[in-house]
Enzyme design. Structure first.
Site, PDB file in Angstrom:
ATOM      1  N   GLU A  94     -70.607 -36.536   6.481  1.00  0.00           N
ATOM      2  CA  GLU A  94     -71.966 -36.980   6.767  1.00  0.00           C
ATOM      3  C   GLU A  94     -72.211 -38.418   6.313  1.00  0.00           C
ATOM      4  O   GLU A  94     -72.047 -38.744   5.145  1.00  0.00           O
ATOM      5  CB  GLU A  94     -72.980 -36.044   6.108  1.00  0.00           C
ATOM      6  CG  GLU A  94     -72.839 -34.585   6.495  1.00  0.00           C
ATOM      7  CD  GLU A  94     -73.096 -34.303   7.975  1.00  0.00           C
ATOM      8  OE1 GLU A  94     -73.610 -35.204   8.685  1.00  0.00           O
ATOM      9  OE2 GLU A  94     -72.797 -33.179   8.416  1.00  0.00           O
ATOM     10  N   CYS A 104     -78.949 -28.893   2.576  1.00  0.00           N
ATOM     11  CA  CYS A 104     -77.804 -29.804   2.420  1.00  0.00           C
ATOM     12  C   CYS A 104     -78.280 -31.256   2.427  1.00  0.00           C
ATOM     13  O   CYS A 104     -77.920 -32.040   1.555  1.00  0.00           O
ATOM     14  CB  CYS A 104     -76.784 -29.590   3.539  1.00  0.00           C
ATOM     15  SG  CYS A 104     -75.940 -28.006   3.479  1.00  0.00           S
ATOM     16  N   HIS A 106     -69.751 -31.248   5.457  1.00  0.00           N
ATOM     17  CA  HIS A 106     -69.991 -29.893   5.941  1.00  0.00           C
ATOM     18  C   HIS A 106     -68.669 -29.233   6.311  1.00  0.00           C
ATOM     19  O   HIS A 106     -67.840 -29.832   7.005  1.00  0.00           O
ATOM     20  CB  HIS A 106     -70.903 -29.906   7.177  1.00  0.00           C
ATOM     21  CG  HIS A 106     -72.346 -29.847   6.835  1.00  0.00           C
ATOM     22  ND1 HIS A 106     -73.224 -30.870   7.095  1.00  0.00           N
ATOM     23  CD2 HIS A 106     -73.081 -28.866   6.249  1.00  0.00           C
ATOM     24  CE1 HIS A 106     -74.434 -30.530   6.679  1.00  0.00           C
ATOM     25  NE2 HIS A 106     -74.373 -29.316   6.162  1.00  0.00           N
TER      26      HIS A 106
END
Length: 192
Positions: A79, A142, A166
């Site tokens: 991410e 998250c 993730h």
């Protein structure tokens, strides 16, 4: 070098969370010069931020690698961005369902990972692990934990690198051993 490695407890009625299982499987014995501090975060919009702040303050890491489970991915997703928003269709483990709420009311709109996400992806690719860069950590817990970590690091003014990754759910295609291999490569890649 000290790495804070976090995962999340199970949520949404699931019995396990691939991030928790993977964090618990990482051994400090796998690395000669890296100390790994393992912690599991609550799947809670309100409690995860405080937990992240305290972990960073208490452990004083050089690097923070945060792991979460995504049921919608068939590869490792690194991410790039955490946004200052919480929004959910389903409640967290405390029963809370935010509706387009800011994480930090006077905070910036977003933070970027302080580690080259392309470098991490390339390291996984070179080791035969399917991975991609993602520009959205979503708006669930998250993202909230990731935003809080980057915000706290910014306020502290310290040179702490941080990234959120993730993981797919544990499956035949993604057994724990494969997830563990991926996370070990990510840990090693943060030194380069």
């Amino acid at each position: 070098m000290r790495i804070l490695l976090t995962g999340f407890e199970p949520f949404g009625g699931e019995a396990i969370n691939s991030s928790q299982e993977t964090v618990n499987a990482v051994s400090c014995d796998d690395f000669d010069d890296i100390e790994i501090v393992h912690r599991i975060l609550p799947v809670s919009f309100k409690r995860s931020g405080k937990a992240v702040y305290e972990l960073i303050d208490d452990t004083e890491p050089d690097v923070v690698i945060m792991l979460g489970q995504s049921g919608k991915t068939d590869c490792i997703k690194i991410e790039r961005i955490a946004v200052n928003m919480m929004d959910a269709k389903k409640p967290d483990n405390d029963g809370y369902t935010p509706d387009e709420e800011s994480i930090i009311s006077d905070g910036p709109s977003a933070y970027f990972s302080s580690i080259s996400v392309k470098h991490l992806r390339n390291q996984l690719d070179e080791n035969g692990i399917p991975a991609k860069v993602s520009n959205s950590a979503g708006l669930y817990v998250c993202n909230t934990a990731y935003f809080n970590a980057l915000h706290h690091i910014s306020i502290l003014g310290k040179e702490i690198k941080a990234v959120f990754v993730h993981l797919p759910k544990i499956s035949e295609q993604w057994p724990l051993s494969k997830l563990l291999k991926a996370v070990k490569q990510l840990i090693l890649a943060t030194r380069l």
